[in-house]
Write a protein that holds these residues in place. Structure first.
Motif, PDB file in Angstrom:
ATOM      1  N   LEU A 135      39.791  46.663  43.070  1.00 48.85           N
ATOM      2  CA  LEU A 135      38.976  46.363  41.694  1.00 48.85           C
ATOM      3  C   LEU A 135      38.121  47.317  41.217  1.00 48.85           C
ATOM      4  N   ASP A 136      37.511  48.016  42.257  1.00 51.83           N
ATOM      5  CA  ASP A 136      36.669  49.070  41.757  1.00 51.83           C
ATOM      6  C   ASP A 136      37.152  50.194  41.261  1.00 51.83           C
ATOM      7  N   PHE A 137      38.333  50.429  42.013  1.00 49.20           N
ATOM      8  CA  PHE A 137      39.175  51.757  41.515  1.00 49.20           C
ATOM      9  C   PHE A 137      39.816  51.513  40.048  1.00 49.20           C
ATOM     10  N   ALA A 138      40.320  50.154  39.804  1.00 46.79           N
ATOM     11  CA  ALA A 138      40.651  49.859  38.382  1.00 46.79           C
ATOM     12  C   ALA A 138      39.724  50.190  37.470  1.00 46.79           C
ATOM     13  N   LYS A 139      38.427  49.943  37.489  1.00 42.87           N
ATOM     14  CA  LYS A 139      37.420  50.286  36.955  1.00 42.87           C
ATOM     15  C   LYS A 139      36.983  51.866  36.748  1.00 42.87           C
ATOM     16  N   THR A 140      37.173  52.425  37.885  1.00 42.40           N
ATOM     17  CA  THR A 140      37.163  53.845  38.052  1.00 42.40           C
ATOM     18  C   THR A 140      38.231  54.319  37.043  1.00 42.40           C
ATOM     19  N   GLY A 141      39.482  53.890  36.945  1.00 40.45           N
ATOM     20  CA  GLY A 141      40.524  54.439  36.361  1.00 40.45           C
ATOM     21  C   GLY A 141      40.038  54.543  34.629  1.00 40.45           C
ATOM     22  N   ARG A 142      39.203  53.247  34.173  1.00 41.38           N
ATOM     23  CA  ARG A 142      38.700  53.277  32.793  1.00 41.38           C
ATOM     24  C   ARG A 142      38.129  54.325  32.557  1.00 41.38           C
ATOM     25  N   LYS A 143      37.156  54.628  33.524  1.00 47.37           N
ATOM     26  CA  LYS A 143      36.027  55.593  33.477  1.00 47.37           C
ATOM     27  C   LYS A 143      36.750  57.189  33.399  1.00 47.37           C
ATOM     28  N   ILE A 144      37.809  57.343  33.923  1.00 45.95           N
ATOM     29  CA  ILE A 144      38.485  58.699  34.085  1.00 45.95           C
ATOM     30  C   ILE A 144      39.273  58.656  32.570  1.00 45.95           C
ATOM     31  N   ILE A 145      39.832  57.741  32.047  1.00 46.59           N
ATOM     32  CA  ILE A 145      40.347  57.585  30.805  1.00 46.59           C
ATOM     33  C   ILE A 145      39.306  58.216  29.682  1.00 46.59           C
ATOM     34  N   LYS A 146      38.357  57.494  29.697  1.00 45.86           N
ATOM     35  CA  LYS A 146      36.991  57.627  28.666  1.00 45.86           C
ATOM     36  C   LYS A 146      36.865  59.221  28.925  1.00 45.86           C
ATOM     37  N   ALA A 147      36.772  59.674  30.114  1.00 42.29           N
ATOM     38  CA  ALA A 147      36.195  61.093  30.441  1.00 42.29           C
ATOM     39  C   ALA A 147      37.241  61.827  29.827  1.00 42.29           C
ATOM     40  N   SER A 148      38.456  61.607  30.048  1.00 45.93           N
ATOM     41  CA  SER A 148      39.495  62.459  29.260  1.00 45.93           C
ATOM     42  C   SER A 148      39.650  62.465  27.888  1.00 45.93           C
ATOM     43  N   PHE A 149      39.072  61.389  27.238  1.00 48.76           N
ATOM     44  CA  PHE A 149      39.051  61.310  25.878  1.00 48.76           C
ATOM     45  C   PHE A 149      37.895  62.461  25.343  1.00 48.76           C
ATOM     46  N   GLY A 150      36.922  62.308  26.389  1.00 56.19           N
ATOM     47  CA  GLY A 150      35.690  63.312  25.926  1.00 56.19           C
ATOM     48  C   GLY A 150      36.240  64.926  26.098  1.00 56.19           C
ATOM     49  N   LEU A 151      36.893  65.143  27.157  1.00 56.04           N
ATOM     50  CA  LEU A 151      37.432  66.231  27.367  1.00 56.04           C
ATOM     51  C   LEU A 151      38.302  66.778  26.127  1.00 56.04           C
ATOM     52  N   SER A 152      39.259  65.801  25.746  1.00 59.13           N
ATOM     53  CA  SER A 152      40.018  66.302  24.555  1.00 59.13           C
ATOM     54  C   SER A 152      39.468  66.464  23.474  1.00 59.13           C
ATOM     55  N   PHE A 153      38.507  65.736  23.037  1.00 59.20           N
ATOM     56  CA  PHE A 153      37.520  65.592  21.817  1.00 59.20           C
ATOM     57  C   PHE A 153      36.789  67.268  22.023  1.00 59.20           C
TER      58      PHE A 153
END
Length: 468
Positions: free
Chosen positions: A393-411
């Motif tokens: 469950l914690d790692f699923a939340k970590t996955g969301r954070k990684i996606i949002k961080a990748s959004f920031g990297l792309s922007f």
């Protein structure tokens, strides 16, 4: 596998598929669908279809078992951002062209072309599937098999966890069996062995295991009454196993109420009682208190509450316990929790919990044999890995954070690229070389980040050693 009944009749329990506990009568020549369980004596079947072409596989892929994607899911968010991103880039490109056209048309064309080439929404679209795909792969290596990547996003939004008891939190194979009553002769043991062989109930399995490898006798007129017990004839004698209510037995003196009781009656005489005390799975006693710190916990059990004191001691006080729950009442309980705007994860054994598994936001079937599954579930969890549920469950939340961080990297990448492109400082050829770097950077970032976080969580030790 889908099969035809060759015997005269059968009584098939389809609770594995439908959640309905009432057996369905089937006559000779009728089709018995995959997922059904015979209640009573052994039957002969002719297999008609391979599992891949059967009813159960079709049901797994049926639209009724496909839950709608959350409106706020990161996949749909990426699609919405990508659409707006494209129009924003076109607007900036035309603005640069118009601006430079007043002084130098060649620079304007260069700026216009460079902006269109160096900026790309592909990285935004790729970040979500690459991250969730990596998370799903890591889960699979750990014995947690999900139906699709959308389940990971739903897991990240869970705030309530509901557990089944028997076969989920408790392990029938580890149950402690004791016997009190008249001495069991070798013949009576063989009679009991033959009787429990006809049942797949966890209590019958526990008694079967307790008896060991002895040769069963041949019984006649074997009948299993769902939720009550078993009875059969042997050498004109009637032998019965079941609950005290089913066999008309009052409470025994000095009886230890811990555990489930299965009474033995031979020819109307109460012979003795088997007591099967549940034993929680390894690590569950630590897992439940850990989950209680972040989630609202419920336990739903079809058994009576005679084990409540033991379960309270083993699992802690921060879990709501509900006993004597039928498959329908479990489903109703899930609905009631959801009425309070809760997002529910149901963890069951994939049998009578099918309705509750389907109704919850995420339904996970726990099994000691990963080839057994419920079409109502969103995932299958190896029973030996249940104690790692907080990590998943914690790692699923970590996955969301990684996606949002990748959004920031792309922007960030695109913002820097546009800054230089609108000034005409980079050529279209150089932009064509740099443009794929955005997608490559997102792929590398999400892959490395998910594997590193999995390593930190203890979910990906071996693979991280290879990375090193």
């Amino acid at each position: 596998a889908d099969s035809l009944l060759l015997d005269v009749e059968a009584s098939i329990d389809y609770s594995f598929v439908t959640g309905e506990e009432i057996p369905v009568p089937v006559k000779k020549g009728e089709l018995i669908y995959a997922g059904g369980r015979q209640k009573g004596g052994a039957i002969k079947l002719a297999v008609q279809k391979s599992p891949s072409q059967g009813y159960l596989t079709d049901l797994w892929n049926h639209d009724a078992f496909s839950k709608e994607e959350h409106k706020d899911s990161l996949a749909s968010l990426a699609n919405r951002i990508s659409g707006k991103f494209t129009f924003t880039v076109l607007f900036i490109a035309f603005c640069a062209l118009i601006y430079w056209s007043f002084s130098d048309v060649s620079i304007g064309v260069r700026a216009f072309t460079s902006v269109l080439i160096i900026t790309c929404p592909c990285a935004l679209a790729m970040s979500t599937p690459f991250t969730l795909g990596n998370v799903m792969r890591i889960f699979g290596k750990g014995g947690f098999y999900l139906k699709n990547t959308q389940v990971i996003e739903k897991l990240a939004g869970i705030d309530s966890v509901v557990f089944d008891k028997t076969g989920t939190l408790t392990a029938p194979s580890k149950a402690v069996v004791s016997y009190q009553g008249e001495n069991l002769t070798e013949e009576s043991k063989r009679m009991i062995k033959a009787l429990v062989n006809y049942s797949v109930h966890p209590l019958s399995n526990s008694i079967n295991q307790w008896l060991g490898n002895i040769e069963p006798v041949l019984l006649n007129e074997v009948e299993e009454i769902p939720g009550k017990g078993l009875q059969a004839n042997y050498k004109s004698k009637t032998i019965s196993l079941g609950s005290a209510l089913f066999l008309g037995i009052g409470p025994m003196e000095n009886a230890d109420i811990k555990g489930n009781e299965v009474h033995l009656v031979i020819e109307g005489m109460h012979w003795g009682v088997f007591r099967i005390a549940s034993s929680v799975r390894e690590g569950v006693d630590k897992m439940v208190p850990q989950l209680a710190n972040s989630y609202e916990l419920h336990l739903l059990s079809g058994d009576h509450n005679h084990e409540e004191q033991y379960l309270r001691k083993a699992l802690g006080e921060n879990i709501f316990m509900h006993f004597q729950q039928s498959p329908k009442s479990k489903l109703t309980h899930i609905r009631n929790i959801q009425k309070d705007n809760k997002h529910v994860l149901m963890v069951g054994d994939g049998l009578n919990d099918a309705g509750a598994l389907k109704a919850s936001e995420v339904g996970i079937a726990v099994t000691d044999n990963i080839s057994h599954f419920s079409p109502a579930s969103d995932g299958i969890l190896d029973g030996g890995k249940l104690n790692q549920l907080p990590d998943y469950l914690d790692f699923a939340k970590t996955g969301r954070k990684i996606i949002k961080a990748s959004f920031g990297l792309s922007f960030t990448y695109n913002a820097v690229g546009i800054f230089f492109a609108v000034q005409g400082l980079v050529s279209p050829v150089l932009c064509a070389v740099l443009m794929p770097a955005s997608s490559i950077s997102v792929v590398l970032f999400t892959t490395i980040a998910t594997n590193f976080q999995a390593y930190r969580s203890g979910l990906n030790d071996k693979e991280m050693i290879l990375w090193k």
